[in-house]
Design a protein around this motif. Structure first.
Motif, short mmCIF file in Angstrom:
data_model
loop_
_atom_site.label_atom_id
_atom_site.label_comp_id
_atom_site.label_asym_id
_atom_site.label_seq_id
_atom_site.Cartn_x
_atom_site.Cartn_y
_atom_site.Cartn_z
N GLU A 9 0.83 -1.22 0.00
CA GLU A 9 0.00 0.00 0.00
C GLU A 9 0.85 1.26 0.00
O GLU A 9 0.75 2.10 0.90
CB GLU A 9 -0.94 -0.01 1.20
CG GLU A 9 -1.92 -1.15 1.16
CD GLU A 9 -3.11 -0.92 2.08
OE1 GLU A 9 -3.58 0.23 2.15
OE2 GLU A 9 -3.54 -1.88 2.71
N PRO A 10 1.69 1.42 -1.01
CA PRO A 10 2.65 2.52 -1.01
C PRO A 10 2.02 3.90 -1.09
O PRO A 10 2.67 4.90 -0.77
CB PRO A 10 3.51 2.26 -2.25
CG PRO A 10 2.64 1.44 -3.14
CD PRO A 10 1.81 0.59 -2.22
N THR A 11 0.75 3.98 -1.49
CA THR A 11 0.15 5.31 -1.64
C THR A 11 -0.94 5.59 -0.62
O THR A 11 -1.52 6.67 -0.63
CB THR A 11 -0.47 5.49 -3.05
OG1 THR A 11 -1.47 4.49 -3.25
CG2 THR A 11 0.59 5.37 -4.13
N GLY A 17 -0.48 10.10 -7.64
CA GLY A 17 -0.11 9.94 -9.05
C GLY A 17 1.39 9.88 -9.28
O GLY A 17 1.88 9.05 -10.04
N GLU A 18 2.13 10.74 -8.58
CA GLU A 18 3.58 10.80 -8.82
C GLU A 18 4.27 9.50 -8.38
O GLU A 18 5.25 9.07 -8.99
CB GLU A 18 4.21 12.02 -8.12
CG GLU A 18 4.12 12.00 -6.63
CD GLU A 18 4.53 13.33 -5.98
OE1 GLU A 18 5.56 13.36 -5.29
OE2 GLU A 18 3.82 14.35 -6.15
N VAL A 19 3.72 8.88 -7.32
CA VAL A 19 4.30 7.61 -6.86
C VAL A 19 3.91 6.47 -7.82
O VAL A 19 4.74 5.63 -8.18
CB VAL A 19 3.85 7.31 -5.40
CG1 VAL A 19 4.27 5.91 -4.98
CG2 VAL A 19 4.46 8.35 -4.46
N LEU A 20 2.65 6.48 -8.25
CA LEU A 20 2.22 5.45 -9.20
C LEU A 20 2.98 5.57 -10.52
O LEU A 20 3.29 4.56 -11.15
CB LEU A 20 0.70 5.53 -9.44
CG LEU A 20 -0.18 5.28 -8.22
CD1 LEU A 20 -1.66 5.30 -8.61
CD2 LEU A 20 0.15 3.96 -7.52
N ASP A 21 3.34 6.81 -10.91
CA ASP A 21 4.12 7.00 -12.15
C ASP A 21 5.49 6.32 -12.03
O ASP A 21 5.96 5.67 -12.96
CB ASP A 21 4.33 8.49 -12.45
CG ASP A 21 3.06 9.14 -12.99
OD1 ASP A 21 2.12 8.40 -13.34
OD2 ASP A 21 3.02 10.39 -13.05
N VAL A 22 6.11 6.47 -10.85
CA VAL A 22 7.41 5.83 -10.64
C VAL A 22 7.27 4.30 -10.70
O VAL A 22 8.09 3.60 -11.31
CB VAL A 22 8.01 6.27 -9.28
CG1 VAL A 22 9.19 5.41 -8.88
CG2 VAL A 22 8.44 7.74 -9.34
N MET A 23 6.20 3.80 -10.09
CA MET A 23 5.99 2.34 -10.11
C MET A 23 5.67 1.84 -11.51
O MET A 23 6.12 0.76 -11.91
CB MET A 23 4.85 1.97 -9.15
CG MET A 23 5.23 2.22 -7.69
SD MET A 23 3.84 1.99 -6.58
CE MET A 23 3.56 0.23 -6.74
#
Ligand code: ADP
Ligand code: MG
Length: 255
Positions: free
Chosen positions: A176-178, A187-193
């Protein structure tokens, strides 16, 4: 083309094989006969209600928990065998949690360098070069000398992912990283993933972000009460869910 069907190519073997795993806390069955494989480069997502055993399953994968039955093989080796090198196992598996767990007294660069130098045997210069390259990739090059409390939640989580990548892991586990982030930082974290997924990283991801699971997963496992009740492609899971509990879970998530 000549094939040797009796001798599977190494890439045919799963990178992770979970076989009949049971894990209890006292009388509570957190994992009840869980089995699944993860192939090299595959993105396997675990979804399900709170308390269904997702975090416990992830923690078992790098032996942060003891199990009562079953086996977990990583690259064919039983990680619960006494001969398993747990340090090595954990170096090969990057883990990113909901809370970022950066070292608060170290700036981003030092957070990234510490473990590669101490555990991977890199020189400081090698680790710093790798850190620079990774920080460019995760969009944090200008935060290299910032301390964790000077970063936004999204930047902290991107720094935590970058730190995990600095160990050159073969597998990345995300729990659950976000979910601790404000929506505008998700969004910025999901973009990295997503970038990592496209790059071919093997990933096991626990998330409540159904849109992300639909886009990024190769396979989705639906867990409830310590069991995998259904698994399939994102299309199977979201467009034709079979199990009544999966259907009701998806209805709740879309509210
Ligand atoms: P999820 O990540 O799907 O929300 P968890 O894996 O955290 O679920 O928890 C599965 C079940 O195990 C829950 O009922 C939870 O309360 C229980 N549990 C998790 N960790 C512990 C623990 N350290 N001690 C006792 N029970 C625990
Ligand atoms: Mg959890």
């Amino acid at each position: 083309m000549t094939t040797f069907s009796s001798v599977p190519a190494p890439s045919d073997a799963p990178l992770i094989s979970v076989r009949g795993v049971r894990k209890s806390y006292g009388s509570l069955h957190a994992l009840n006969n869980v089995s699944f494989n993860v192939m090299e480069g595959e993105k396997v997502f675990l979804i399900g209600p709170s308390g269904s055993g997702k975090s416990t399953m992830l923690r078992c994968l790098n032996r942060l928990e003891i199990i009562q039955a079953g086996q977990i093989l990583v690259e064919g080796k039983d990680i619960y065998d006494s001969t398993c090198d747990i340090c090595r196992l954990r170096q090969d598996m990057g883990m990113v949690f909901q809370s970022f767990n950066l070292f608060p007294h170290l700036n981003v660069l030092e957070n990234l360098i510490l473990c590669p130098v101490r555990l991977r045997g890199m020189t400081r210069a090698e680790a710093a070069d790798l850190a620079d390259a990774l920080l460019r990739r995760t969009g944090l090059a200008d935060k290299k000398y910032a301390f964790p409390d000077e970063l936004s939640g999204g930047q902290k989580q991107r720094a935590a992912i970058t730190r995990a990548l600095a160990m050159k892991p073969r597998i990345m586990l995300f729990d659950e990283p976000t979910s601790a982030l404000d929506p505008e930082m998700t969004g910025e974290v999901l973009d990295v993933m997503t970038d990592l997924a496209r790059d071919g990283m093997t990933m096991v991801v626990v998330t409540h972000e159904m849109g992300f699971a639909r886009e990024a997963a190769d396979r989705i496992l639906f867990m409830d009460q310590g069991e995998i009740l259904e698994q399939g492609s994102p299309h199977d899971i979201f467009s034709s869910p079979q199990h009544p509990r999966l259907r009701s879970f998806l209805r709740q998530m879309s509210r």
